[in-house]
Design a protein around this motif. Structure first.
Motif, PDB file in Angstrom:
ATOM      1  N   LEU A   1       0.916  -1.218  -0.025  1.00  0.00           N
ATOM      2  CA  LEU A   1       0.008  -0.004  -0.025  1.00  0.00           C
ATOM      3  C   LEU A   1       0.865   1.411   0.046  1.00  0.00           C
ATOM      4  CD1 LEU A   1      -2.559  -1.123   2.407  1.00  0.00           C
ATOM      5  CD2 LEU A   1      -3.195  -0.747   0.243  1.00  0.00           C
ATOM      6  N   TYR A   2       0.411   2.457  -0.265  1.00  0.00           N
ATOM      7  CA  TYR A   2       0.910   3.502  -0.428  1.00  0.00           C
ATOM      8  C   TYR A   2       0.470   4.623   0.476  1.00  0.00           C
ATOM      9  CZ  TYR A   2       2.839   1.106  -4.378  1.00  0.00           C
ATOM     10  OH  TYR A   2       3.378   0.165  -5.239  1.00  0.00           O
ATOM     11  N   HIS A   3       1.522   5.682   0.790  1.00  0.00           N
ATOM     12  CA  HIS A   3       0.874   6.717   1.575  1.00  0.00           C
ATOM     13  C   HIS A   3       1.758   8.055   1.047  1.00  0.00           C
ATOM     14  CE1 HIS A   3      -0.366   9.142   4.951  1.00  0.00           C
ATOM     15  NE2 HIS A   3       0.955   9.673   5.168  1.00  0.00           N
ATOM     16  N   GLY A   4       1.051   9.140   0.837  1.00  0.00           N
ATOM     17  CA  GLY A   4       1.498  10.354   0.136  1.00  0.00           C
ATOM     18  C   GLY A   4       1.352  11.366   1.214  1.00  0.00           C
ATOM     19  N   THR A   5       2.641  12.173   1.363  1.00  0.00           N
ATOM     20  CA  THR A   5       2.723  13.305   2.489  1.00  0.00           C
ATOM     21  C   THR A   5       3.830  14.191   1.845  1.00  0.00           C
ATOM     22  OG1 THR A   5       2.858  13.836   4.589  1.00  0.00           O
ATOM     23  CG2 THR A   5       4.383  12.375   3.817  1.00  0.00           C
ATOM     24  N   SER A   6       4.015  15.361   2.521  1.00  0.00           N
ATOM     25  CA  SER A   6       4.975  16.084   1.991  1.00  0.00           C
ATOM     26  C   SER A   6       6.259  15.790   2.403  1.00  0.00           C
ATOM     27  CB  SER A   6       4.597  17.673   2.806  1.00  0.00           C
ATOM     28  OG  SER A   6       5.654  18.390   2.431  1.00  0.00           O
ATOM     29  N   SER A   7       7.392  16.202   1.679  1.00  0.00           N
ATOM     30  CA  SER A   7       8.438  15.846   1.729  1.00  0.00           C
ATOM     31  C   SER A   7       9.356  16.306   3.042  1.00  0.00           C
ATOM     32  CB  SER A   7       9.425  16.046   0.449  1.00  0.00           C
ATOM     33  OG  SER A   7       9.635  17.360   0.389  1.00  0.00           O
ATOM     34  N   ASN A   8       8.596  17.563   3.429  1.00  0.00           N
ATOM     35  CA  ASN A   8       9.269  18.052   4.599  1.00  0.00           C
ATOM     36  C   ASN A   8       8.985  17.293   6.092  1.00  0.00           C
ATOM     37  OD1 ASN A   8       6.412  18.574   5.312  1.00  0.00           O
ATOM     38  ND2 ASN A   8       6.799  20.765   5.365  1.00  0.00           N
ATOM     39  N   LYS A   9       8.090  16.152   5.694  1.00  0.00           N
ATOM     40  CA  LYS A   9       7.894  15.536   7.072  1.00  0.00           C
ATOM     41  C   LYS A   9       8.826  14.355   7.285  1.00  0.00           C
ATOM     42  CE  LYS A   9       3.551  17.003   7.875  1.00  0.00           C
ATOM     43  NZ  LYS A   9       3.279  18.179   7.103  1.00  0.00           N
ATOM     44  N   ILE A  10       9.719  14.002   6.089  1.00  0.00           N
ATOM     45  CA  ILE A  10      10.534  12.905   6.173  1.00  0.00           C
ATOM     46  C   ILE A  10      11.341  12.593   7.216  1.00  0.00           C
ATOM     47  CG2 ILE A  10      12.576  14.000   4.876  1.00  0.00           C
ATOM     48  CD1 ILE A  10      12.878  11.534   3.118  1.00  0.00           C
ATOM     49  N   ASP A  11      11.987  13.520   7.989  1.00  0.00           N
ATOM     50  CA  ASP A  11      12.742  13.139   9.273  1.00  0.00           C
ATOM     51  C   ASP A  11      11.800  12.546  10.501  1.00  0.00           C
ATOM     52  OD1 ASP A  11      15.195  14.136   8.125  1.00  0.00           O
ATOM     53  OD2 ASP A  11      14.906  16.312   8.752  1.00  0.00           O
TER      54      ASP A  11
ATOM     55  N   VAL B   1      -2.107   7.983  -6.759  1.00  0.00           N
ATOM     56  CA  VAL B   1      -3.012   8.582  -5.933  1.00  0.00           C
ATOM     57  C   VAL B   1      -2.419   9.195  -4.585  1.00  0.00           C
ATOM     58  CG1 VAL B   1      -5.083   8.278  -4.507  1.00  0.00           C
ATOM     59  CG2 VAL B   1      -4.962   7.350  -6.738  1.00  0.00           C
ATOM     60  N   ALA B   2      -1.701   8.359  -4.214  1.00  0.00           N
ATOM     61  CA  ALA B   2      -0.592   8.727  -2.835  1.00  0.00           C
ATOM     62  C   ALA B   2       0.237  10.071  -3.110  1.00  0.00           C
ATOM     63  CB  ALA B   2       0.165   7.658  -2.379  1.00  0.00           C
ATOM     64  N   ILE B   3       0.890  10.030  -4.361  1.00  0.00           N
ATOM     65  CA  ILE B   3       1.637  11.159  -4.750  1.00  0.00           C
ATOM     66  C   ILE B   3       0.721  12.379  -5.050  1.00  0.00           C
ATOM     67  CG2 ILE B   3       2.973  12.138  -6.748  1.00  0.00           C
ATOM     68  CD1 ILE B   3       4.114   9.435  -7.062  1.00  0.00           C
TER      69      ILE B   3
ATOM     70  N   ARG C   1      -0.575  17.952  -2.467  1.00  0.00           N
ATOM     71  CA  ARG C   1      -1.558  18.923  -1.596  1.00  0.00           C
ATOM     72  C   ARG C   1      -0.883  19.551  -0.508  1.00  0.00           C
ATOM     73  NH1 ARG C   1      -6.473  15.723   0.122  1.00  0.00           N
ATOM     74  NH2 ARG C   1      -6.067  13.876  -1.467  1.00  0.00           N
ATOM     75  N   HIS C   2       0.287  18.964  -0.083  1.00  0.00           N
ATOM     76  CA  HIS C   2       1.116  19.673   0.945  1.00  0.00           C
ATOM     77  C   HIS C   2       2.366  19.995   0.630  1.00  0.00           C
ATOM     78  CE1 HIS C   2      -2.364  17.924   3.326  1.00  0.00           C
ATOM     79  NE2 HIS C   2      -2.118  16.698   2.668  1.00  0.00           N
ATOM     80  N   GLY C   3       2.657  20.176  -0.540  1.00  0.00           N
ATOM     81  CA  GLY C   3       4.195  20.661  -0.921  1.00  0.00           C
ATOM     82  C   GLY C   3       4.618  19.577  -1.939  1.00  0.00           C
ATOM     83  N   LYS C   4       6.197  19.581  -1.702  1.00  0.00           N
ATOM     84  CA  LYS C   4       6.588  18.606  -2.525  1.00  0.00           C
ATOM     85  C   LYS C   4       6.427  17.097  -2.062  1.00  0.00           C
ATOM     86  CE  LYS C   4      11.222  17.191  -4.346  1.00  0.00           C
ATOM     87  NZ  LYS C   4      12.672  16.970  -3.867  1.00  0.00           N
ATOM     88  N   PRO C   5       5.874  16.355  -2.872  1.00  0.00           N
ATOM     89  CA  PRO C   5       5.318  14.889  -2.517  1.00  0.00           C
ATOM     90  C   PRO C   5       6.701  13.931  -1.918  1.00  0.00           C
ATOM     91  CG  PRO C   5       5.190  15.147  -4.787  1.00  0.00           C
ATOM     92  CD  PRO C   5       5.712  16.465  -4.325  1.00  0.00           C
ATOM     93  N   LEU C   6       6.174  13.220  -0.936  1.00  0.00           N
ATOM     94  CA  LEU C   6       6.839  12.287  -0.449  1.00  0.00           C
ATOM     95  C   LEU C   6       6.114  10.753  -0.704  1.00  0.00           C
ATOM     96  CD1 LEU C   6       9.473  11.163   1.339  1.00  0.00           C
ATOM     97  CD2 LEU C   6       8.174  11.570   3.227  1.00  0.00           C
ATOM     98  N   LEU C   7       6.498   9.806  -1.323  1.00  0.00           N
ATOM     99  CA  LEU C   7       5.768   8.653  -1.697  1.00  0.00           C
ATOM    100  C   LEU C   7       6.411   7.602  -0.434  1.00  0.00           C
ATOM    101  CD1 LEU C   7       3.626   7.000  -3.017  1.00  0.00           C
ATOM    102  CD2 LEU C   7       5.604   6.181  -4.444  1.00  0.00           C
TER     103      LEU C   7
ATOM    104  N   LEU D   1       8.236   0.548   6.343  1.00  0.00           N
ATOM    105  CA  LEU D   1       8.199   1.571   5.309  1.00  0.00           C
ATOM    106  C   LEU D   1       9.337   1.854   4.319  1.00  0.00           C
ATOM    107  CD1 LEU D   1       7.121   4.505   7.694  1.00  0.00           C
ATOM    108  CD2 LEU D   1       5.469   2.989   6.642  1.00  0.00           C
ATOM    109  N   LYS D   2       9.001   2.052   2.934  1.00  0.00           N
ATOM    110  CA  LYS D   2      10.213   2.217   2.090  1.00  0.00           C
ATOM    111  C   LYS D   2       9.910   3.808   1.588  1.00  0.00           C
ATOM    112  CE  LYS D   2      12.126   0.773  -2.399  1.00  0.00           C
ATOM    113  NZ  LYS D   2      11.773   0.055  -3.552  1.00  0.00           N
ATOM    114  N   ILE D   3      10.612   4.552   1.833  1.00  0.00           N
ATOM    115  CA  ILE D   3      10.375   6.082   1.702  1.00  0.00           C
ATOM    116  C   ILE D   3      11.075   6.382   0.530  1.00  0.00           C
ATOM    117  CG2 ILE D   3      10.590   8.489   2.558  1.00  0.00           C
ATOM    118  CD1 ILE D   3      10.569   7.215   5.198  1.00  0.00           C
ATOM    119  N   GLU D   4      10.214   6.992  -0.507  1.00  0.00           N
ATOM    120  CA  GLU D   4      11.062   7.692  -1.845  1.00  0.00           C
ATOM    121  C   GLU D   4      10.536   9.316  -1.929  1.00  0.00           C
ATOM    122  OE1 GLU D   4       9.641   5.576  -5.120  1.00  0.00           O
ATOM    123  OE2 GLU D   4       9.882   3.621  -4.115  1.00  0.00           O
ATOM    124  N   GLN D   5      11.362  10.156  -2.163  1.00  0.00           N
ATOM    125  CA  GLN D   5      11.052  11.546  -2.516  1.00  0.00           C
ATOM    126  C   GLN D   5      10.898  11.650  -4.038  1.00  0.00           C
ATOM    127  OE1 GLN D   5      14.425  13.519  -0.155  1.00  0.00           O
ATOM    128  NE2 GLN D   5      12.678  14.828   0.087  1.00  0.00           N
ATOM    129  N   LYS D   6       9.906  12.141  -3.994  1.00  0.00           N
ATOM    130  CA  LYS D   6       9.353  12.467  -5.686  1.00  0.00           C
ATOM    131  C   LYS D   6       9.654  13.911  -6.301  1.00  0.00           C
ATOM    132  CE  LYS D   6       8.146   8.477  -6.525  1.00  0.00           C
ATOM    133  NZ  LYS D   6       8.552   7.636  -7.534  1.00  0.00           N
TER     134      LYS D   6
END
Length: 181
Positions: free
Chosen positions: A97-107, A130-132, A137-143, A176-181
């Motif tokens: 499954l996938y979750h999308g958020t803003s890249s500023n939340k990575i840390d 869809v997650a991207i 919506r919150h900035g630069k996406p983080l998948l 989790l496997k985190i990828e910046q888009k």
């Protein structure tokens, strides 16, 4: 003409967060009477027929509300900050499954995993696109890719609220496997 976007936001707000603001009584499963909802909208100057409420619910890009089998009740399918029981929707998830958020939340995510925050559950998608788009919506996406199969094997319960929305409890970093888009 009524502002249906504002009306849909108001209905979602009442069903997800503050039913008391709309004088709605939710049962333990999050159901409210459609008649009460229509009366509450009318007190705000927004008069809708039952058919118009149903039509409004179909106008979204994803399912946000659902109706009981007999059509007398309505509830939000996800996004609750109030406690509701969704056990009848518990199902085995797909492997990923996938979750999308803003890249500023990575840390914070690398430190704490995915947290429900002000919601009852973490929201996930079956589609990375869809997650991207959610992340955008919150900035630069983080998948974030979630090993849902491992989570389920380790006891996590998943709820499928619509074709593409899945819910579960907080998810530790190891899944989790985190990828910046």
């Amino acid at each position: 003409m009524q502002d249906t976007k504002q009306t849909s936001k108001l209905i979602s707000f009442w069903l997800r967060h503050h039913p008391e603001d709309g004088n709605l009584q939710l049962d333990d499963f999050g159901w409210a009477l459609v008649d009460e909802l229509m009366q509450s909208l009318a007190t705000k100057g927004q008069v809708f027929t039952y058919a118009e409420i149903v039509e409004l619910s179909k106008s979204f890009d994803k399912v946000r509300w659902e109706f009981s089998e007999d059509g007398s009740k309505i509830r939000a399918t996800h996004g609750h900050s109030i406690e509701v029981i969704l056990d009848e929707k518990a199902v085995r998830p797909p492997a990923l499954l996938y979750h999308g958020t803003s890249s500023n939340k990575i840390d914070a995510i690398k430190e704490n995993g995915l947290l429900a925050m002000q919601r009852q559950f973490v929201h996930l998608s079956t589609e990375s696109e869809v997650a991207i788009s959610v992340g955008k919506r919150h900035g630069k996406p983080l998948l974030i890719e979630i090993d849902a199969a491992a989570l389920a094997a380790d006891g996590w319960v998943f709820y499928r609220t619509s074709e593409n929305v899945w819910l579960t409890a907080d998810i530790p970093v190891k899944y989790l496997k985190i990828e910046q888009k």
